[in-house]
Design an enzyme around this catalytic site. Sequence first.
Site, mmCIF file in Angstrom:
data_model
loop_
_atom_site.group_PDB
_atom_site.id
_atom_site.type_symbol
_atom_site.label_atom_id
_atom_site.label_comp_id
_atom_site.label_asym_id
_atom_site.label_seq_id
_atom_site.Cartn_x
_atom_site.Cartn_y
_atom_site.Cartn_z
ATOM 1 N N CYS A 46 38.003 69.173 13.796
ATOM 2 C CA CYS A 46 39.156 69.920 14.321
ATOM 3 C C CYS A 46 39.951 69.053 15.294
ATOM 4 O O CYS A 46 41.181 69.017 15.239
ATOM 5 C CB CYS A 46 38.691 71.203 15.008
ATOM 6 S SG CYS A 46 37.890 72.377 13.890
ATOM 7 N N GLU A 47 39.250 68.351 16.161
ATOM 8 C CA GLU A 47 39.923 67.467 17.111
ATOM 9 C C GLU A 47 40.731 66.389 16.390
ATOM 10 O O GLU A 47 41.883 66.132 16.735
ATOM 11 C CB GLU A 47 38.904 66.812 18.036
ATOM 12 C CG GLU A 47 39.531 65.892 19.056
ATOM 13 C CD GLU A 47 38.524 65.319 20.030
ATOM 14 O OE1 GLU A 47 38.643 64.115 20.329
ATOM 15 O OE2 GLU A 47 37.628 66.050 20.476
#
Length: 153
Positions: A46-47
């Site tokens: 996600c990052e």
Amino acid sequence: MAIDVGQPAPAFTLKDQDGTDVSLSDFAGEKAVALVFYPFTFTGVCEGELCELRDDIAEYEQAGVQVLAVSCDSRFSQKVWADQKGWTFPLLSDFWPHGAVAQAYGVFNEDLGCAIRATFLIGKDGVLVDTFATDSLGTAREKERYTAAIGKL
């Protein structure tokens, strides 16, 4: 997914990482919206995806597209993460009722209690222009897929 290209996108209002209400209707007639569902705050894939969006934000702005990232995490954890990573686009909390917007878009994973990794490109008129998702939570969306979607505006 619950909605198909050509259908109106489900309306929503969620709080961003700063506690401000953000509604899909805020952008009606002004900007297209890239509604980017991601599973969990403070996770690697996600990052990486959100950092890529941050690094390419000028492309979205030039195309008249507002990026809105959505997870079922609290806005408080999203605020810390956004501040740490320098994200300037809103991170929206679909925390309560838990996953209601993800459910409306057909991308809520009941077993894990999170949204799947899915993107909806919504035109200025509120109609879905394109949608794409990955096969697993551990697989990132490809930049080329965003570029292709924006090309459909």
